[in-house]
Design a protein around this motif. Structure first.
Motif, PDB file in Angstrom:
ATOM      1  N   MET A   1      -3.552 112.104  29.793  1.00 43.58           N
ATOM      2  CA  MET A   1      -2.268 112.761  29.985  1.00 43.58           C
ATOM      3  C   MET A   1      -1.203 112.050  29.150  1.00 43.58           C
ATOM      4  O   MET A   1      -1.162 110.838  29.083  1.00 43.58           O
ATOM      5  N   HIS A   2      -0.359 112.803  28.524  1.00 45.34           N
ATOM      6  CA  HIS A   2       0.725 112.290  27.691  1.00 45.34           C
ATOM      7  C   HIS A   2       1.766 111.623  28.592  1.00 45.34           C
ATOM      8  O   HIS A   2       2.084 112.129  29.662  1.00 45.34           O
ATOM      9  N   PRO A   3       2.316 110.467  28.186  1.00 47.48           N
ATOM     10  CA  PRO A   3       3.284 109.772  29.047  1.00 47.48           C
ATOM     11  C   PRO A   3       4.548 110.597  29.325  1.00 47.48           C
ATOM     12  O   PRO A   3       5.253 110.342  30.296  1.00 47.48           O
ATOM     13  N   TYR A   4       4.836 111.588  28.494  1.00 49.65           N
ATOM     14  CA  TYR A   4       6.018 112.428  28.686  1.00 49.65           C
ATOM     15  C   TYR A   4       5.612 113.857  29.010  1.00 49.65           C
ATOM     16  O   TYR A   4       6.290 114.810  28.640  1.00 49.65           O
ATOM     17  N   GLU A   5       4.508 114.011  29.720  1.00 44.31           N
ATOM     18  CA  GLU A   5       3.984 115.347  30.016  1.00 44.31           C
ATOM     19  C   GLU A   5       5.002 116.200  30.763  1.00 44.31           C
ATOM     20  O   GLU A   5       5.084 117.405  30.525  1.00 44.31           O
ATOM     21  N   ASP A   6       5.788 115.597  31.659  1.00 44.28           N
ATOM     22  CA  ASP A   6       6.798 116.370  32.379  1.00 44.28           C
ATOM     23  C   ASP A   6       7.849 116.931  31.427  1.00 44.28           C
ATOM     24  O   ASP A   6       8.288 118.071  31.571  1.00 44.28           O
ATOM     25  N   LEU A   7       8.242 116.166  30.437  1.00 42.70           N
ATOM     26  CA  LEU A   7       9.202 116.645  29.439  1.00 42.70           C
ATOM     27  C   LEU A   7       8.576 117.732  28.568  1.00 42.70           C
ATOM     28  O   LEU A   7       9.220 118.743  28.275  1.00 42.70           O
ATOM     29  N   ILE A   8       7.339 117.537  28.166  1.00 45.52           N
ATOM     30  CA  ILE A   8       6.643 118.544  27.361  1.00 45.52           C
ATOM     31  C   ILE A   8       6.529 119.853  28.149  1.00 45.52           C
ATOM     32  O   ILE A   8       6.795 120.940  27.616  1.00 45.52           O
ATOM     33  N   ALA A   9       6.175 119.764  29.417  1.00 48.55           N
ATOM     34  CA  ALA A   9       6.072 120.961  30.259  1.00 48.55           C
ATOM     35  C   ALA A   9       7.430 121.647  30.376  1.00 48.55           C
ATOM     36  O   ALA A   9       7.525 122.883  30.312  1.00 48.55           O
ATOM     37  N   HIS A  10       8.482 120.856  30.529  1.00 47.77           N
ATOM     38  CA  HIS A  10       9.838 121.422  30.603  1.00 47.77           C
ATOM     39  C   HIS A  10      10.173 122.178  29.309  1.00 47.77           C
ATOM     40  O   HIS A  10      10.713 123.286  29.356  1.00 47.77           O
TER      41      HIS A  10
END
Length: 87
Positions: A1-10
């Motif tokens: 999982m990418h460390p900024y997955e939440d930002l990427i999803a956003h």
């Protein structure tokens, strides 16, 4: 999982970017703001010099830009900025 997955999803939810495109944008922004102080000062000096600004105009501008960096840079005097560029 990418460390900024939440930002990427956003970004994929709120823009037309696909997951891979959003991941590349995030990686590019993180790299930009991860630039060490010395590299930033040298790069900005070169950019501003190429626009025809003098050192008397450049160093105060760089000093004003440093606090806006992602990680607050130490406060550097104009002399310290010159030493980074010229050694």
């Amino acid at each position: 999982m990418h460390p900024y997955e939440d930002l990427i999803a956003h970004l994929t939810r709120t823009s037309q970017l696909a997951h891979g495109e959003a991941a590349r944008v995030v990686a590019e922004v993180v790299a930009y703001f991860s630039e060490p102080v010395e590299e930033f000062v040298r790069r900005r000096h070169g950019e501003l010099k190429s626009r025809g600004l003098t050192n008397d105009e450049i160093f105060p501008r760089i000093a004003a830009e440093l606090p806006a960096r992602r990680v607050a840079a130490p406060e550097l005097s104009l002399r310290q900025l010159r030493r980074i560029v010229y050694g």
